[in-house]
Each structure stands twice: as C-alpha cells, then as structure tokens.
Design a protein around this motif. Structure first.
Motif, PDB file in Angstrom:
ATOM      1  N   ASP A 283      21.808  33.821  30.378  1.00 38.80           N
ATOM      2  CA  ASP A 283      22.438  32.558  30.785  1.00 38.80           C
ATOM      3  C   ASP A 283      23.072  32.019  29.516  1.00 38.80           C
ATOM      4  N   GLY A 284      24.403  32.079  29.435  1.00 41.76           N
ATOM      5  CA  GLY A 284      25.097  31.808  28.168  1.00 41.76           C
ATOM      6  C   GLY A 284      25.334  30.334  27.897  1.00 41.76           C
ATOM      7  N   CYS A 285      25.160  29.457  28.884  1.00 36.21           N
ATOM      8  CA  CYS A 285      25.336  28.003  28.710  1.00 36.21           C
ATOM      9  C   CYS A 285      24.156  27.354  29.427  1.00 36.21           C
ATOM     10  N   ALA A 286      22.989  27.456  28.858  1.00 30.05           N
ATOM     11  CA  ALA A 286      21.776  27.246  29.652  1.00 30.05           C
ATOM     12  C   ALA A 286      21.322  25.788  29.764  1.00 30.05           C
ATOM     13  N   GLY A 287      21.672  24.933  28.779  1.00 32.35           N
ATOM     14  CA  GLY A 287      21.111  23.583  28.766  1.00 32.35           C
ATOM     15  C   GLY A 287      21.614  22.737  29.927  1.00 32.35           C
ATOM     16  N   PRO A 288      20.781  21.912  30.528  1.00 29.23           N
ATOM     17  CA  PRO A 288      19.365  21.673  30.238  1.00 29.23           C
ATOM     18  C   PRO A 288      18.393  22.656  30.891  1.00 29.23           C
ATOM     19  N   GLY A 289      18.890  23.617  31.671  1.00 25.47           N
ATOM     20  CA  GLY A 289      17.980  24.697  32.051  1.00 25.47           C
ATOM     21  C   GLY A 289      17.690  24.867  33.523  1.00 25.47           C
ATOM     22  N   GLY A 290      18.373  24.111  34.402  1.00 32.16           N
ATOM     23  CA  GLY A 290      18.087  24.224  35.832  1.00 32.16           C
ATOM     24  C   GLY A 290      18.321  25.644  36.348  1.00 32.16           C
ATOM     25  N   LYS A 291      19.520  26.175  36.084  1.00 32.24           N
ATOM     26  CA  LYS A 291      19.813  27.519  36.604  1.00 32.24           C
ATOM     27  C   LYS A 291      19.004  28.555  35.851  1.00 32.24           C
ATOM     28  N   ALA A 292      18.797  28.332  34.547  1.00 30.87           N
ATOM     29  CA  ALA A 292      18.007  29.290  33.764  1.00 30.87           C
ATOM     30  C   ALA A 292      16.609  29.424  34.359  1.00 30.87           C
ATOM     31  N   ALA A 309      20.739  31.009  26.393  1.00 26.51           N
ATOM     32  CA  ALA A 309      21.407  30.593  25.154  1.00 26.51           C
ATOM     33  C   ALA A 309      22.063  29.236  25.358  1.00 26.51           C
ATOM     34  N   GLU A 310      22.018  28.414  24.328  1.00 22.86           N
ATOM     35  CA  GLU A 310      22.588  27.068  24.405  1.00 22.86           C
ATOM     36  C   GLU A 310      23.021  26.687  22.988  1.00 22.86           C
ATOM     37  N   ARG A 311      24.222  26.099  22.902  1.00 22.43           N
ATOM     38  CA  ARG A 311      24.738  25.796  21.565  1.00 22.43           C
ATOM     39  C   ARG A 311      24.030  24.600  20.926  1.00 22.43           C
ATOM     40  N   GLN A 312      23.668  23.630  21.725  1.00 24.82           N
ATOM     41  CA  GLN A 312      23.091  22.409  21.138  1.00 24.82           C
ATOM     42  C   GLN A 312      21.571  22.533  21.047  1.00 24.82           C
ATOM     43  N   HIS A 314      19.158  20.411  20.716  1.00 25.06           N
ATOM     44  CA  HIS A 314      18.283  19.540  21.522  1.00 25.06           C
ATOM     45  C   HIS A 314      18.299  19.966  22.990  1.00 25.06           C
ATOM     46  N   ARG A 315      19.422  20.507  23.444  1.00 25.83           N
ATOM     47  CA  ARG A 315      19.458  20.985  24.832  1.00 25.83           C
ATOM     48  C   ARG A 315      18.700  22.312  24.962  1.00 25.83           C
ATOM     49  N   ALA A 316      18.732  23.119  23.889  1.00 28.05           N
ATOM     50  CA  ALA A 316      17.952  24.375  23.914  1.00 28.05           C
ATOM     51  C   ALA A 316      16.458  24.044  24.022  1.00 28.05           C
ATOM     52  N   ALA A 335      22.705  29.383  20.407  1.00 34.21           N
ATOM     53  CA  ALA A 335      23.807  30.298  20.112  1.00 34.21           C
ATOM     54  C   ALA A 335      25.096  29.764  20.711  1.00 34.21           C
ATOM     55  N   ASP A 336      26.185  30.060  20.028  1.00 30.93           N
ATOM     56  CA  ASP A 336      27.509  29.665  20.496  1.00 30.93           C
ATOM     57  C   ASP A 336      28.089  30.837  21.293  1.00 30.93           C
ATOM     58  N   GLY A 337      28.314  30.618  22.568  1.00 32.43           N
ATOM     59  CA  GLY A 337      28.788  31.688  23.442  1.00 32.43           C
ATOM     60  C   GLY A 337      30.174  32.200  23.082  1.00 32.43           C
ATOM     61  N   THR A 338      30.902  31.456  22.259  1.00 28.94           N
ATOM     62  CA  THR A 338      32.219  31.958  21.846  1.00 28.94           C
ATOM     63  C   THR A 338      32.106  32.839  20.603  1.00 28.94           C
ATOM     64  N   ILE A 352      27.700  32.250  33.146  1.00 27.66           N
ATOM     65  CA  ILE A 352      28.306  31.324  32.202  1.00 27.66           C
ATOM     66  C   ILE A 352      28.708  30.084  32.999  1.00 27.66           C
ATOM     67  N   ASP A 353      27.882  29.065  32.895  1.00 27.96           N
ATOM     68  CA  ASP A 353      28.048  27.821  33.664  1.00 27.96           C
ATOM     69  C   ASP A 353      28.637  26.813  32.675  1.00 27.96           C
ATOM     70  N   VAL A 354      29.958  26.821  32.591  1.00 27.77           N
ATOM     71  CA  VAL A 354      30.641  26.236  31.428  1.00 27.77           C
ATOM     72  C   VAL A 354      30.665  24.705  31.443  1.00 27.77           C
ATOM     73  N   PRO A 355      30.791  24.098  30.261  1.00 32.15           N
ATOM     74  CA  PRO A 355      31.008  22.645  30.221  1.00 32.15           C
ATOM     75  C   PRO A 355      32.329  22.338  30.927  1.00 32.15           C
ATOM     76  N   CYS A 356      32.359  21.253  31.711  1.00 37.56           N
ATOM     77  CA  CYS A 356      33.571  20.970  32.505  1.00 37.56           C
ATOM     78  C   CYS A 356      33.692  19.469  32.720  1.00 37.56           C
TER      79      CYS A 356
HETATM   80  C1  LIG Z   1      27.369  22.686  32.612  1.00 35.19           C
HETATM   81  S1  LIG Z   1      26.198  22.708  31.353  1.00 35.19           S
HETATM   82  C2  LIG Z   1      25.116  24.004  31.874  1.00 35.19           C
HETATM   83  C3  LIG Z   1      24.120  23.559  32.904  1.00 35.19           C
HETATM   84  C4  LIG Z   1      22.991  24.551  33.064  1.00 35.19           C
HETATM   85  N1  LIG Z   1      23.474  25.869  33.404  1.00 35.19           N
HETATM   86  C5  LIG Z   1      21.972  24.116  34.086  1.00 35.19           C
HETATM   87  O1  LIG Z   1      22.028  24.579  35.239  1.00 35.19           O
HETATM   88  O2  LIG Z   1      21.099  23.305  33.755  1.00 35.19           O
HETATM   89  C6  LIG Z   1      27.030  23.478  30.027  1.00 35.19           C
HETATM   90  C7  LIG Z   1      26.183  23.690  28.792  1.00 35.19           C
HETATM   91  O3  LIG Z   1      26.937  24.507  27.892  1.00 35.19           O
HETATM   92  C8  LIG Z   1      26.634  24.095  26.581  1.00 35.19           C
HETATM   93  N2  LIG Z   1      27.702  24.605  25.693  1.00 35.19           N
HETATM   94  C9  LIG Z   1      28.862  24.017  25.351  1.00 35.19           C
HETATM   95  N3  LIG Z   1      29.566  24.812  24.530  1.00 35.19           N
HETATM   96  C10 LIG Z   1      28.840  25.930  24.363  1.00 35.19           C
HETATM   97  C11 LIG Z   1      29.027  27.118  23.626  1.00 35.19           C
HETATM   98  N4  LIG Z   1      30.130  27.293  22.892  1.00 35.19           N
HETATM   99  N5  LIG Z   1      28.068  28.063  23.661  1.00 35.19           N
HETATM  100  C12 LIG Z   1      26.945  27.880  24.396  1.00 35.19           C
HETATM  101  N6  LIG Z   1      26.709  26.763  25.110  1.00 35.19           N
HETATM  102  C13 LIG Z   1      27.650  25.804  25.102  1.00 35.19           C
HETATM  103  C14 LIG Z   1      26.572  22.597  26.689  1.00 35.19           C
HETATM  104  O4  LIG Z   1      25.861  22.048  25.598  1.00 35.19           O
HETATM  105  C15 LIG Z   1      25.851  22.420  28.025  1.00 35.19           C
HETATM  106  O5  LIG Z   1      24.474  22.342  27.828  1.00 35.19           O
END
Ligand SMILES: C[S@@+](CC[C@H](N)C(=O)[O-])C[C@H]1O[C@@H](n2cnc3c(N)ncnc32)[C@H](O)[C@@H]1O
Length: 474
Positions: A283-292, A309-312, A314-316, A335-338, A352-356
């Motif tokens: 799970d490349g954008c995991a924070g806060p973790g619901g889908k993870a 994996a989560e870039r921030q 505190h969210r990790a 980790a930074d998914g990019t 990859i559940d991207v920030p939007c």
């Molecule tokens: C839409 S949220 C994910 C929600 C999560 N999947 C859930 O179900 O709880 C997007 C997450 O991506 C993180 N994020 C933003 N840029 C990122 C990057 N470059 N690499 C990894 N995570 C990133 C954000 O901090 C945020 O926590």
C-alpha cells in the motif's frame, strides 16, 4: 440639592450563555481561523462539554448539526447575508460573520423557530463579540428571517435556464467550479447532478469494516441498529448513529470505521487476477491506514504480507497503530512513493490511493468544498502521475496495480491514468494492460462504461471513489 429628575437607568442584563451555541461558534472559529477540520475539531470539544456536565446527547447532536450544517451551506448563506448587510461581507469581522452564519443556518436550514434563532444568536453575539455588535447581528438576522430558504434562493440564484451551474451552486451550496467538475465526471442531465449535489449535503451513516480474521459482521451486528452493508461483505452500517469509538472491536483495532467505497477498492485490488506468485503486497499511500488494515487482514488470510508505506512520519505512526494486532506479517515504512525505497518489481499487488482534492468525500468534510481551489489540481495531478509511475515500477510483470482516488474529478482519475499509460507507451520499457474492474465489485450496479469504476454517493451511498486496475505485462 439638584432638582433634576434622574432618568431611571436601563438595568444591564447579563447575556444568556448557551453552551451549545458557544461550542458551535468555537468550532466554526477553529475551522475559519486555524484551517482546522470540523470532523477533527468537534469530537474533543463535545467530549469536554460532556465531561464538564454541560451537555447531554441531544445537546451534542444539536451542536454537531449546527456546525456541519453551517459549514456545508456556507456559500448559500454568504449569498443571503450579502443581501442583508450594507457592506461587502469581506469587511465584516470573521467572528461576527460566524455568528451570522450560525444564525442564518438556524433560520433557513433548521426547524428552530425564527424568534428563537434570532434571540439565541443575539445572546451568542453578546457573549462572544460584545453588546455593540450584537445589535448589528440582530438587525441582519431580522432581515434574513423575513424570507424562507426557497424565497431566498429565488432572490439570490439565477434561474436554471439562464446559468445552470451558478443556479445549482447556490441551490445546493457547492462552489461553481466543483459543480462543473462533478457534472463533467457524472455526465447526464439535470436530475443526476441534482441528486449528487443533494447527496453531498446529507451526513452519511457510520459504516464499519469487520477486518477479516479479527472480527466478524455478526459480532458488529450485535450493536443496536446495526445492519449489514449494501455491497461489501465486511461492512456494517450503524443506522442509529452512536459512537463507533466506544465499540470494543473498534477500540481494539479488530474493526474500523470505513466507508463502503474504500472497502470495495481494497477488495477489488485484493481479488484482481494476476499471474504468478501472490505473496508481497504494497500500500504505497497508506496513511492513516483504513485500506491498509483491510488489505493486511486479507493478505494474512492468503499467506501474503503487506508493506504499508507513507511519506509523512506522523501518518505512518497512525498506520502502525491500525495494523497492530494484524494476524499476518506486515511492515510499516516511511517512504516517498515517487522515490521508492524498494527495488523495482518487488511486489505482486500494489495499491496507490493518492492524495487528491477529496471532492468525492464532501459528505463527511463539510468545509472541504469551500477550502479547495481549482489551482490545487496542478500540484496534485503532477504528484498523482508520479505516484502511479512509481507504483507501476514497484510491481513485477504479471502483478497488478490499483490506482484509487476519493475524487471523481476527471483530471485526477481517467486523465492521470491515460497520461501515464501514454507516457509508458512512448518509453518502450514497462508495458501495462487495463483490467476491467467492474466484475471485481460483484452486485454493484452503474459503475460506468469501464474498465475503471466510479462510485457515487447518490447511486451507491458511498464516497465517490475511483479505481483503475492495471496489470503489468512486461
Ligand atoms: C488519500 S490518503 C490515503 C488514505 C489511505 N489509503 C487510507 O485508506 O486510510 C493519501 C496519503 O498519501 C500520503 N502521501 C502523499 N504523498 C506521498 C508520497 N509521495 N509517497 C507516499 N505517500 C504519500 C499522504 O500523506 C496521505 O496519507
């Protein structure tokens, strides 16, 4: 001795302190002044008021309704207030404007009798902005009270035929650019977009996900008013509200609060057909973790392991808390998914559940629609493309990637996927085929023309989640 008669002085009356309205005002101030989120600000304020013995459940429900309703309909109330104030609204002090908006909501959006809405707002103004400005509040709200909401909408909104987007924006309290973006994504005629905009103004039921192997739908259904979800086999809806955080299964992390749309996204990714082994999931954008949490539980059932994996940082940490107790192996990494911290081709399944912009979750974030700007899209779309490219590099040939957003904005959904696939085709390295995601959401109707899926609040009762599934072929 003076013969002058002294006029009897008007006795000063202390303002009446109404804890519900004071709390609602404090929440609005935090949202307006500090950029806070109502869904995060309100619970601690309510908890404190309950601890102090000031609030019962009805007070908490009223305070919540006042805050959510006022924020949600802010654009409409601003248009009404602008017609009742003899200077630009931008020149009214923000705390006074908050009192006025709260009053406008009580007058136009609740069943509170007009006299009570005005007098309680004047008392609130006396408590929080002083007697002088309370007179201004009184005068303005009396003008607001002269008409009901339908009358006001006829006055401040242009007729639909003259300017459909502006009409819908004012009637359904969405910024015009959001109406335009949602309508583009939805397509169709007036009825569909009106249903969607109306659904955005309804508070959704709390939905729980029973994390497989950790709790069951039967266990969660023991709660009063709990019903099975409409689509996800793990979902339970709390039709009588209540405090999900107080449930033992939620407190222990065996179940979570999770919209059914999010559950469906995780399930579709978990069930998407791949070729070869199925042991390593990301799970490349995991924070806060619901889908993870749902993915990790599903992975455990199948003998697979999840990297979340989560870039921030505190969210990790939030992700680590949610995954604690998962029955199978998992790892949480910052980790930074990019700029992936793993070797290319390391994973069999990647979400990859991207920030939007979050335009698909307006029901639960009442202020979000007014805070977002169309300019936000530029940075988000660039990041979304990078993250999707990173996800496709992280999966091995034969493995699958799920690209998800909680926004239906076409720039964040189809166009990101199309752009990235076009770029890859030009590069001649990684090759990808699209998977029809619709059969992976069995029983869910009206998912769009495919191969991707778009859920909608008015059709499915979920957030407007988008999912595209891609399989690497080389
Ligand atoms: C839409 S949220 C994910 C929600 C999560 N999947 C859930 O179900 O709880 C997007 C997450 O991506 C993180 N994020 C933003 N840029 C990122 C990057 N470059 N690499 C990894 N995570 C990133 C954000 O901090 C945020 O926590």
């Amino acid at each position: 001795m003076s013969t002058r008669q002294r006029r009897p002085s008007r006795t000063y009356r202390r303002p009446q302190r109404d804890p519900v309205r004071i709390l609602a005002f404090e929440a609005l101030r935090a949202v307006g002044e500090r950029g806070a989120y109502a869904n995060l600000v309100l619970p601690p304020l309510l908890a404190r008021a309950k601890e102090d013995g000031e609030f019962d459940a009805r007070d908490a429900a009223l305070a919540t309704e006042l805050v959510y309703g006022t924020l949600r309909r802010q654009g409409t109330y601003d248009a009404v207030l602008a017609a009742c104030v003899d200077r630009p609204l931008g020149e009214v002090d923000p705390p006074v404007l908050d009192v006025l908006s709260l009053g406008a909501h009580q007058l136009l959006g609740t069943r509170i009798p007009s006299h009570a809405a005005v007098s309680s707002s004047v008392e609130l103004a006396r408590c929080v902005v002083g007697d002088g400005r309370a007179k201004f509040v009184n005068a303005v709200l009396r003008r607001v009270a002269a008409h009901d909401l339908d009358d006001w909408l006829e006055r401040v909104a242009p007729p639909y035929d003259e300017d459909p987007e502006r009409h819908l924006a004012l009637v359904h309290a969405h910024p015009r650019w959001v109406v335009a973006a949602l309508w583009d994504a939805l397509g169709g005629d007036r009825a569909g977009i009106e249903q969607l905009l109306a659904a955005d103004n309804e508070r959704p039921l709390v939905t729980l996900a029973a994390r497989p192997g950790r709790s069951t739908v039967e266990e969660l259904r023991a709660e009063p008013g709990a019903e099975p979800g409409r689509w996800s086999p793990y979902a339970v809806r709390l039709t009588e509200g209540g405090e999900p955080g107080a449930l033992a299964a939620v407190r222990d992390g065996r179940a979570g609060v999770q919209d059914e749309g999010s559950q469906l996204v995780a399930l579709a990714l978990a069930n998407a057909p791949l070729t070869g082994p199925d042991r390593r999931w990301l799970d490349g954008c995991a924070g806060p973790g619901g889908k993870a949490a749902l993915l990790a539980a599903l992975a455990a059932e199948r003998g697979a392991a999840l990297v979340a994996a989560e870039r921030q940082p505190h969210r990790a940490r939030l992700v680590a808390d949610v995954l604690d107790g998962n029955p199978g192996p998992y790892q949480v990494v910052v980790a930074d998914g990019t700029r992936p911290a793993w070797r290319p081709g390391s994973f069999d399944r990647v979400l990859i559940d991207v920030p939007c912009t979050g335009l698909g979750a307006l029901r639960r974030r009442p202020e979000a629609r007014w805070r977002r700007r169309p300019e936000d899209l530029d940075g988000l779309v660039a990041l979304q493309r990078e993250l999707l490219r990173g996800a496709l590099a992280a999966v091995r040939p034969g493995g699958v990637v799920g690209y998800a957003t909680c926004s239906p904005h076409l720039a964040e959904t189809r166009l990101v996927v199309a752009d990235v696939l076009k770029g890859l085709a030009g590069e001649g390295g990684t090759a990808v085929e699209r998977i029809d995601a619709r059969p992976l959401l069995p029983g869910v109707p009206e998912l769009g023309p495919g191969p991707d899926v778009q859920l909608w609040p008015h059709r499915h009762g979920t957030d407007a989640m988008y999912l595209a599934l891609l399989r690497r072929t080389a």
